[in-house]
Motif scaffolding. Structure first.
Motif, PDB file in Angstrom:
ATOM      1  N   PHE A 195       0.815  -1.106   0.093  1.00  0.00           N
ATOM      2  CA  PHE A 195       0.055   0.161  -0.067  1.00  0.00           C
ATOM      3  C   PHE A 195       0.803   1.494   0.011  1.00  0.00           C
ATOM      4  O   PHE A 195       0.475   2.340  -0.376  1.00  0.00           O
ATOM      5  CB  PHE A 195      -1.060   0.075   1.070  1.00  0.00           C
ATOM      6  CG  PHE A 195      -2.002  -0.826   0.893  1.00  0.00           C
ATOM      7  CD1 PHE A 195      -3.143  -0.344   0.208  1.00  0.00           C
ATOM      8  CD2 PHE A 195      -2.055  -2.174   1.458  1.00  0.00           C
ATOM      9  CE1 PHE A 195      -4.247  -1.359  -0.146  1.00  0.00           C
ATOM     10  CE2 PHE A 195      -3.228  -3.005   1.085  1.00  0.00           C
ATOM     11  CZ  PHE A 195      -4.336  -2.589   0.379  1.00  0.00           C
ATOM     12  N   ILE A 198      -2.061  -5.654   8.538  1.00  0.00           N
ATOM     13  CA  ILE A 198      -2.851  -7.067   8.543  1.00  0.00           C
ATOM     14  C   ILE A 198      -2.118  -7.860   7.661  1.00  0.00           C
ATOM     15  O   ILE A 198      -2.139  -9.322   7.883  1.00  0.00           O
ATOM     16  CB  ILE A 198      -4.216  -6.493   8.257  1.00  0.00           C
ATOM     17  CG1 ILE A 198      -4.989  -5.661   9.463  1.00  0.00           C
ATOM     18  CG2 ILE A 198      -5.277  -8.007   8.153  1.00  0.00           C
ATOM     19  CD1 ILE A 198      -6.365  -5.272   8.506  1.00  0.00           C
ATOM     20  N   ALA A 224     -12.925  -2.887  -2.623  1.00  0.00           N
ATOM     21  CA  ALA A 224     -12.009  -2.243  -1.824  1.00  0.00           C
ATOM     22  C   ALA A 224     -12.460  -0.899  -1.197  1.00  0.00           C
ATOM     23  O   ALA A 224     -12.630   0.111  -2.069  1.00  0.00           O
ATOM     24  CB  ALA A 224     -10.693  -2.294  -2.669  1.00  0.00           C
TER      25      ALA A 224
HETATM   26  C1  HEC Z   1      -4.821  -6.416   3.472  1.00  0.00           C
HETATM   27  C2  HEC Z   1      -6.384  -6.733   3.192  1.00  0.00           C
HETATM   28  C3  HEC Z   1      -6.706  -8.205   2.736  1.00  0.00           C
HETATM   29  C4  HEC Z   1      -6.221  -9.191   3.274  1.00  0.00           C
HETATM   30  C5  HEC Z   1      -5.195  -9.598   4.255  1.00  0.00           C
HETATM   31  C6  HEC Z   1      -7.109 -10.366   2.729  1.00  0.00           C
HETATM   32  N1  HEC Z   1      -8.162  -9.706   1.624  1.00  0.00           N
HETATM   33 FE1  HEC Z   1      -9.467 -10.616   0.379  1.00  0.00          FE
HETATM   34  N2  HEC Z   1      -9.742  -8.741  -0.114  1.00  0.00           N
HETATM   35  C7  HEC Z   1      -9.435  -7.439   0.279  1.00  0.00           C
HETATM   36  C8  HEC Z   1      -9.980  -6.506  -0.556  1.00  0.00           C
HETATM   37  C9  HEC Z   1     -10.051  -5.291  -0.285  1.00  0.00           C
HETATM   38  C10 HEC Z   1     -10.910  -7.004  -1.432  1.00  0.00           C
HETATM   39  C11 HEC Z   1     -11.780  -6.559  -2.513  1.00  0.00           C
HETATM   40  C12 HEC Z   1     -10.915  -6.373  -3.749  1.00  0.00           C
HETATM   41  C13 HEC Z   1     -11.695  -5.613  -4.806  1.00  0.00           C
HETATM   42  O1  HEC Z   1     -12.826  -5.821  -5.205  1.00  0.00           O
HETATM   43  O2  HEC Z   1     -10.893  -4.897  -5.715  1.00  0.00           O
HETATM   44  C14 HEC Z   1     -10.654  -8.736  -1.254  1.00  0.00           C
HETATM   45  C15 HEC Z   1     -11.497  -9.489  -1.889  1.00  0.00           C
HETATM   46  C16 HEC Z   1     -11.515 -10.836  -1.798  1.00  0.00           C
HETATM   47  C17 HEC Z   1     -12.001 -11.931  -2.392  1.00  0.00           C
HETATM   48  C18 HEC Z   1     -13.147 -11.592  -3.407  1.00  0.00           C
HETATM   49  C19 HEC Z   1     -12.443 -11.578  -4.790  1.00  0.00           C
HETATM   50  C20 HEC Z   1     -13.363 -11.158  -5.981  1.00  0.00           C
HETATM   51  O3  HEC Z   1     -13.022 -11.837  -7.098  1.00  0.00           O
HETATM   52  O4  HEC Z   1     -13.956 -10.183  -6.091  1.00  0.00           O
HETATM   53  C21 HEC Z   1     -11.841 -13.195  -1.803  1.00  0.00           C
HETATM   54  C22 HEC Z   1     -12.328 -14.479  -2.092  1.00  0.00           C
HETATM   55  C23 HEC Z   1     -10.859 -12.772  -0.757  1.00  0.00           C
HETATM   56  N3  HEC Z   1     -10.617 -11.482  -0.793  1.00  0.00           N
HETATM   57  C24 HEC Z   1     -10.208 -13.823   0.142  1.00  0.00           C
HETATM   58  C25 HEC Z   1      -9.156 -13.786   0.644  1.00  0.00           C
HETATM   59  C26 HEC Z   1      -8.625 -14.759   1.667  1.00  0.00           C
HETATM   60  C27 HEC Z   1      -8.951 -16.178   1.531  1.00  0.00           C
HETATM   61  C28 HEC Z   1      -7.767 -14.088   2.504  1.00  0.00           C
HETATM   62  C29 HEC Z   1      -6.523 -14.554   3.303  1.00  0.00           C
HETATM   63  C30 HEC Z   1      -5.871 -15.933   2.869  1.00  0.00           C
HETATM   64  C31 HEC Z   1      -7.652 -12.727   2.115  1.00  0.00           C
HETATM   65  N4  HEC Z   1      -8.536 -12.432   1.202  1.00  0.00           N
HETATM   66  C32 HEC Z   1      -6.996 -11.748   2.731  1.00  0.00           C
HETATM   67  C33 HEC Z   1      -8.502  -7.265   1.167  1.00  0.00           C
HETATM   68  C34 HEC Z   1      -7.936  -8.208   1.839  1.00  0.00           C
END
Ligand code: HEC
Length: 156
Positions: free
Chosen positions: A5, A112, A98
């Motif tokens: 970030f 995180i 996001a």
């Molecule tokens: C630092 C922050 C952060 C962490 C740590 C994180 N995520 Fe995410 N995740 C996000 C954000 C923000 C979005 C939305 C992304 C977007 O729509 O542009 C997202 C979206 C997703 C999605 C939806 C993807 C899609 O196609 O729209 C999934 C599934 C997901 N995360 C799974 C996980 C899993 C499993 C973990 C842990 C192993 C994880 N994330 C860890 C921030 C995080």
């Protein structure tokens, strides 16, 4: 995503300076697609470990180790460039979930990510040693995913 970030904030200022209608033209589409792909890979690999932990599929040391290693690699990659400033759900509703707070409260999101990386390293060391190793570490990983989503991802 440790430096992610932060790097993005630096890039973001450049982007803002040169930005006019480019956002509306889908300027960030590929970055958003790429970060969703990273998330999808997290979910796939964590799903394998989760199914083993719950006894839905049989524990397999090799498969567990591979899934854990994949999560570790994903969590320690520098994917900062897929989070450009201005690619948030306030600026681009419907295109991304996001929240803008991921940028405005920086470095909270990066902290995180760091927690996730630490948990993923522990899991990668334990997953191949037995089902108990998977069970002992999965909560910390899932907890980091959940914390970031609660704070920085729009609900569907
Ligand atoms: C630092 C922050 C952060 C962490 C740590 C994180 N995520 Fe995410 N995740 C996000 C954000 C923000 C979005 C939305 C992304 C977007 O729509 O542009 C997202 C979206 C997703 C999605 C939806 C993807 C899609 O196609 O729209 C999934 C599934 C997901 N995360 C799974 C996980 C899993 C499993 C973990 C842990 C192993 C994880 N994330 C860890 C921030 C995080």
């Amino acid at each position: 995503m440790k430096y992610g970030f932060k790097l993005v904030c630096a890039l973001g200022f450049v982007a803002v300076a040169g930005m006019s209608t480019s956002v509306a033209d889908g300027h960030f589409d590929n970055a958003i697609k790429a970060r969703k792909a990273v998330m999808t890979l997290y979910a796939w690999n964590l799903g394998q470990l989760g199914a083993m932990a719950k006894g839905e599929i049989e524990y397999n040391a090799e498969a567990a180790e591979i899934a854990a290693e994949n999560i570790r690699i994903l969590a320690t990659m520098n994917n900062g460039a897929v989070w450009p400033q201005g690619s948030d759900s306030t600026a681009l509703p419907g295109k991304t979930r996001a929240k803008v707070e991921a940028w405005t409260t920086y470095p909270e999101s990066a902290e995180i990510s760091k927690t996730l990386a630490t948990a993923a390293i522990a899991m990668s060391e334990a997953a191949g040693t037995g089902l108990e190793g998977v069970r002992a570490n999965i909560g910390a990983i899932g907890g980091a995913c959940k914390e970031c989503h609660t704070k920085f991802r729009e609900s569907e």
